[in-house]
Design a protein around this motif. Structure first.
Motif, PDB file in Angstrom:
ATOM      1  N   ARG A   1       6.952  -2.010  10.821  1.00  0.00           N
ATOM      2  CA  ARG A   1       5.953  -1.208  10.096  1.00  0.00           C
ATOM      3  C   ARG A   1       6.422  -0.891   8.678  1.00  0.00           C
ATOM      4  NH1 ARG A   1       1.644   2.242  11.779  1.00  0.00           N
ATOM      5  NH2 ARG A   1       1.629   0.927  13.623  1.00  0.00           N
ATOM      6  N   LYS A   2       7.729  -0.673   8.489  1.00  0.00           N
ATOM      7  CA  LYS A   2       8.230  -0.326   7.164  1.00  0.00           C
ATOM      8  C   LYS A   2       8.088  -1.474   6.166  1.00  0.00           C
ATOM      9  CE  LYS A   2      13.063  -1.548   8.126  1.00  0.00           C
ATOM     10  NZ  LYS A   2      14.447  -1.035   8.232  1.00  0.00           N
ATOM     11  N   GLU A   3       7.849  -2.691   6.672  1.00  0.00           N
ATOM     12  CA  GLU A   3       7.676  -3.861   5.808  1.00  0.00           C
ATOM     13  C   GLU A   3       6.206  -4.121   5.465  1.00  0.00           C
ATOM     14  OE1 GLU A   3      10.266  -7.398   6.795  1.00  0.00           O
ATOM     15  OE2 GLU A   3      10.298  -6.342   8.715  1.00  0.00           O
ATOM     16  N   TRP A   4       5.322  -3.370   6.055  1.00  0.00           N
ATOM     17  CA  TRP A   4       3.898  -3.642   5.854  1.00  0.00           C
ATOM     18  C   TRP A   4       3.529  -3.562   4.377  1.00  0.00           C
ATOM     19  CZ3 TRP A   4      -0.135  -1.677   9.889  1.00  0.00           C
ATOM     20  CH2 TRP A   4       0.164  -2.212  11.142  1.00  0.00           C
ATOM     21  N   THR A   5       2.670  -4.472   3.977  1.00  0.00           N
ATOM     22  CA  THR A   5       2.146  -4.455   2.620  1.00  0.00           C
ATOM     23  C   THR A   5       0.873  -3.618   2.570  1.00  0.00           C
ATOM     24  OG1 THR A   5       0.787  -6.409   2.988  1.00  0.00           O
ATOM     25  CG2 THR A   5       3.057  -6.771   2.217  1.00  0.00           C
ATOM     26  N   ILE A   6       0.383  -3.411   1.362  1.00  0.00           N
ATOM     27  CA  ILE A   6      -0.902  -2.718   1.208  1.00  0.00           C
ATOM     28  C   ILE A   6      -2.003  -3.523   1.884  1.00  0.00           C
ATOM     29  CG2 ILE A   6      -2.605  -1.927  -0.498  1.00  0.00           C
ATOM     30  CD1 ILE A   6      -0.212  -1.418  -2.395  1.00  0.00           C
ATOM     31  N   GLU A   7      -1.915  -4.851   1.789  1.00  0.00           N
ATOM     32  CA  GLU A   7      -2.881  -5.725   2.466  1.00  0.00           C
ATOM     33  C   GLU A   7      -2.841  -5.523   3.976  1.00  0.00           C
ATOM     34  OE1 GLU A   7      -5.878  -8.199   3.088  1.00  0.00           O
ATOM     35  OE2 GLU A   7      -5.134  -7.922   1.061  1.00  0.00           O
ATOM     36  N   ASP A   8      -1.636  -5.376   4.543  1.00  0.00           N
ATOM     37  CA  ASP A   8      -1.511  -5.144   5.982  1.00  0.00           C
ATOM     38  C   ASP A   8      -2.186  -3.840   6.393  1.00  0.00           C
ATOM     39  OD1 ASP A   8      -0.017  -7.470   6.293  1.00  0.00           O
ATOM     40  OD2 ASP A   8       1.896  -6.431   6.042  1.00  0.00           O
TER      41      ASP A   8
ATOM     42  N   VAL B   1     -11.247  14.518   0.726  1.00  0.00           N
ATOM     43  CA  VAL B   1     -11.946  13.647  -0.229  1.00  0.00           C
ATOM     44  C   VAL B   1     -12.280  14.451  -1.481  1.00  0.00           C
ATOM     45  CG1 VAL B   1     -13.932  12.151  -0.618  1.00  0.00           C
ATOM     46  CG2 VAL B   1     -12.929  12.323   1.678  1.00  0.00           C
ATOM     47  N   GLY B   2     -11.882  13.933  -2.645  1.00  0.00           N
ATOM     48  CA  GLY B   2     -12.133  14.627  -3.892  1.00  0.00           C
ATOM     49  C   GLY B   2     -13.555  14.432  -4.398  1.00  0.00           C
ATOM     50  N   GLN B   3     -13.842  15.037  -5.538  1.00  0.00           N
ATOM     51  CA  GLN B   3     -15.135  14.856  -6.189  1.00  0.00           C
ATOM     52  C   GLN B   3     -15.155  13.507  -6.906  1.00  0.00           C
ATOM     53  OE1 GLN B   3     -17.561  17.225  -5.706  1.00  0.00           O
ATOM     54  NE2 GLN B   3     -15.991  18.088  -4.351  1.00  0.00           N
ATOM     55  N   ARG B   4     -16.324  13.116  -7.382  1.00  0.00           N
ATOM     56  CA  ARG B   4     -16.450  11.842  -8.092  1.00  0.00           C
ATOM     57  C   ARG B   4     -15.474  11.792  -9.271  1.00  0.00           C
ATOM     58  NH1 ARG B   4     -21.022   8.641  -7.968  1.00  0.00           N
ATOM     59  NH2 ARG B   4     -21.123   8.548 -10.240  1.00  0.00           N
ATOM     60  N   PHE B   5     -14.657  10.755  -9.313  1.00  0.00           N
ATOM     61  CA  PHE B   5     -13.705  10.496 -10.401  1.00  0.00           C
ATOM     62  C   PHE B   5     -12.633  11.572 -10.544  1.00  0.00           C
ATOM     63  CE2 PHE B   5     -17.833   8.621 -11.834  1.00  0.00           C
ATOM     64  CZ  PHE B   5     -17.515   7.313 -11.499  1.00  0.00           C
ATOM     65  N   GLN B   6     -12.443  12.375  -9.518  1.00  0.00           N
ATOM     66  CA  GLN B   6     -11.373  13.368  -9.546  1.00  0.00           C
ATOM     67  C   GLN B   6     -10.041  12.686  -9.260  1.00  0.00           C
ATOM     68  OE1 GLN B   6     -11.833  16.532  -6.690  1.00  0.00           O
ATOM     69  NE2 GLN B   6      -9.986  17.613  -7.338  1.00  0.00           N
ATOM     70  N   GLY B   7      -9.007  13.059 -10.002  1.00  0.00           N
ATOM     71  CA  GLY B   7      -7.682  12.531  -9.726  1.00  0.00           C
ATOM     72  C   GLY B   7      -7.413  11.222 -10.437  1.00  0.00           C
ATOM     73  N   ALA B   8      -6.645  10.358  -9.785  1.00  0.00           N
ATOM     74  CA  ALA B   8      -6.139   9.149 -10.437  1.00  0.00           C
ATOM     75  C   ALA B   8      -6.697   7.880  -9.801  1.00  0.00           C
ATOM     76  CB  ALA B   8      -4.619   9.116 -10.381  1.00  0.00           C
ATOM     77  N   PHE B   9      -7.159   6.966 -10.648  1.00  0.00           N
ATOM     78  CA  PHE B   9      -7.437   5.599 -10.219  1.00  0.00           C
ATOM     79  C   PHE B   9      -6.101   4.870 -10.188  1.00  0.00           C
ATOM     80  CE2 PHE B   9      -7.909   1.135 -11.212  1.00  0.00           C
ATOM     81  CZ  PHE B   9      -8.929   0.727 -10.370  1.00  0.00           C
ATOM     82  N   VAL B  10      -5.793   4.200  -9.071  1.00  0.00           N
ATOM     83  CA  VAL B  10      -4.503   3.528  -8.935  1.00  0.00           C
ATOM     84  C   VAL B  10      -4.730   2.026  -8.767  1.00  0.00           C
ATOM     85  CG1 VAL B  10      -2.332   3.396  -7.688  1.00  0.00           C
ATOM     86  CG2 VAL B  10      -3.542   5.580  -7.830  1.00  0.00           C
ATOM     87  N   SER B  11      -4.246   1.281  -9.738  1.00  0.00           N
ATOM     88  CA  SER B  11      -4.297  -0.177  -9.673  1.00  0.00           C
ATOM     89  C   SER B  11      -3.009  -0.687  -9.041  1.00  0.00           C
ATOM     90  CB  SER B  11      -4.468  -0.762 -11.083  1.00  0.00           C
ATOM     91  OG  SER B  11      -4.516  -2.176 -11.050  1.00  0.00           O
ATOM     92  N   GLN B  12      -3.135  -1.656  -8.136  1.00  0.00           N
ATOM     93  CA  GLN B  12      -1.963  -2.195  -7.439  1.00  0.00           C
ATOM     94  C   GLN B  12      -2.296  -3.583  -6.900  1.00  0.00           C
ATOM     95  OE1 GLN B  12      -2.883  -2.550  -4.103  1.00  0.00           O
ATOM     96  NE2 GLN B  12      -4.754  -1.412  -4.500  1.00  0.00           N
ATOM     97  N   ALA B  13      -1.265  -4.339  -6.613  1.00  0.00           N
ATOM     98  CA  ALA B  13      -1.449  -5.648  -5.980  1.00  0.00           C
ATOM     99  C   ALA B  13      -1.176  -5.494  -4.493  1.00  0.00           C
ATOM    100  CB  ALA B  13      -0.500  -6.670  -6.594  1.00  0.00           C
ATOM    101  N   ARG B  14      -2.039  -6.055  -3.689  1.00  0.00           N
ATOM    102  CA  ARG B  14      -1.975  -5.792  -2.251  1.00  0.00           C
ATOM    103  C   ARG B  14      -0.755  -6.375  -1.560  1.00  0.00           C
ATOM    104  NH1 ARG B  14      -7.863  -5.709   0.625  1.00  0.00           N
ATOM    105  NH2 ARG B  14      -8.872  -4.233  -0.784  1.00  0.00           N
ATOM    106  N   LYS B  15      -0.055  -7.291  -2.209  1.00  0.00           N
ATOM    107  CA  LYS B  15       1.137  -7.810  -1.535  1.00  0.00           C
ATOM    108  C   LYS B  15       2.350  -6.909  -1.749  1.00  0.00           C
ATOM    109  CE  LYS B  15       2.265 -11.288  -5.116  1.00  0.00           C
ATOM    110  NZ  LYS B  15       2.544 -12.733  -5.307  1.00  0.00           N
ATOM    111  N   SER B  16       2.181  -5.814  -2.477  1.00  0.00           N
ATOM    112  CA  SER B  16       3.253  -4.820  -2.607  1.00  0.00           C
ATOM    113  C   SER B  16       3.462  -4.117  -1.267  1.00  0.00           C
ATOM    114  CB  SER B  16       2.898  -3.778  -3.665  1.00  0.00           C
ATOM    115  OG  SER B  16       2.730  -4.374  -4.930  1.00  0.00           O
TER     116      SER B  16
END
Length: 354
Positions: A52-59, A85-100
């Motif tokens: 489980r500790k090796e799981w990627t974001i895709e997993d 769940v926050g309000q619309r556009f509340q907080g941070a948009f996080v871009s990432q690659a799913r194989k991370s």
């Protein structure tokens, strides 16, 4: 998995995760389900158990989110309580690659929000906040109006949405050759953020700062090479149609196409790495000569990339450390630093100061 080629010639890339259904032929063959490929039989020697500790974001998307949302076509958000769940556009948009890998990714966010109440921080992560059953379905499985709406929003509304968030973050699994710069959708998100005038802040995998400092101290040319060797046109998509669409959008929206985009993103990466270097120097617990060496290398890196004010600040810090260490300005090492400061002042046009 090791690379696995199906009978129709398609290849499941090495490292992909599949779900074991059962063993056959005395355990020599594993009957599995592979995302986007369906049922596959794989030789036991070509696969290993994935902790489980090796799981990627895709997993996590495939085996947590889609497991709970695929049947009814739900958003994962529908399974959460209102307080989660926050309000619309509340907080941070996080871009990432799913194989991370997912665990270091989460750890990096916890580190980023250090000092803030984590229970009150909201992030927008596509695997949880976008409708994954629709995004991961084959086009033939979706009504035409859903396909058209999805494609329009991804290619047009996405940039407006990214700009509307309180913060914009991008996760790099490594400071050099990070996964997001290899994925076309991440590149598209970075461009959209930069275009809006609200660029992303960089979040590194825990431990990358120490690795970056080591390179900075031993061979800083590797850092410059990482900035200069960006080739975003080589970024990939799982879907060839998505890749074509992004290539066309880059050609249509950016004068100079990928060449201009490479220059722009190289500039962003340069800024991110300089900020990373500045933070490393500010947070270092090293003392005296070791700290002076680090700040000198940070200053030299900044000078190389035309951040003269930043370089001057670092060299002046080096001067203070050396004066404290040697107790005088009458030392050759102090004189070298004074020459560094004079060179920067001259480059800035301050001839009297130099």
């Amino acid at each position: 998995l090791v690379p696995h080629v199906l009978e129709d010639g398609r290849e499941i890339p090495a490292g992909n995760t599949v779900r074991l259904r059962r063993s056959i032929r005395g355990g020599a063959v594993l009957r599995c389900h592979a995302p986007y490929f369906g049922r596959v039989d794989i030789a036991r020697k070509d696969a290993r158990d994935k902790a489980r500790k090796e799981w990627t974001i895709e997993d996590v998307c495939e085996y947590v989110v889609l497991d709970q949302t695929r049947e009814n076509g739900d958003f994962y958000l529908d399974l959460l309580t209102k307080s989660e769940v926050g309000q619309r556009f509340q907080g941070a948009f996080v871009s990432q690659a799913r194989k991370s890998e997912f665990a270091p990714f989460v750890a990096s966010l916890v580190e980023y929000y250090n000092g803030r109440n984590l229970a009150k921080q909201f992030i927008w992560l596509d695997i949880f906040c976008a409708n994954q059953p629709k995004l991961t379905s084959r086009d033939a499985e979706l009504p035409q109006d859903v396909r058209e709406a999805r494609d329009y929003l991804l290619k047009n509304g996405l940039h407006d949405a990214i700009a509307a968030f309180d913060e914009r973050l991008i996760y790099f699994n490594t400071w050099n050759d990070p996964y997001p710069l290899q994925r076309a959708w991440c590149v598209w998100e970075i461009f959209g953020s930069a275009k809006s005038g609200r660029p992303m802040d960089l979040v590194f995998r825990p431990g990358e700062q120490a690795r970056f400092i080591e390179v900075l101290l031993t061979d800083s040319s590797k850092i410059s090479n990482a900035v200069m060797n960006i080739r975003l046109e080589k970024a990939e998509c799982f879907s060839p149609d998505d890749k074509r669409a992004i290539d066309e959008a880059v050609a249509d929206e950016i004068k100079g196409g990928y060449h201009a985009l490479n220059v722009r993103i190289s500039g962003l990466l340069n800024t991110w790495l300089m900020n990373f270097a500045r933070q490393a120097a500010a947070q270092s617990k090293w003392v005296d000569r070791s700290l002076a060496k680090l700040k000198f290398e940070v200053g030299r890196f900044m000078e190389t990339h035309n951040d003269l004010d930043g370089a001057l600040a670092q060299f002046e810090e080096v001067l203070r450390i050396k004066e404290r260490a040697y107790g005088t300005r009458e030392h050759t090492s102090v004189a070298v630093t004074l020459a560094d400061i004079a060179r920067i002042m001259r480059a800035k046009g301050d001839l009297d100061g130099a």
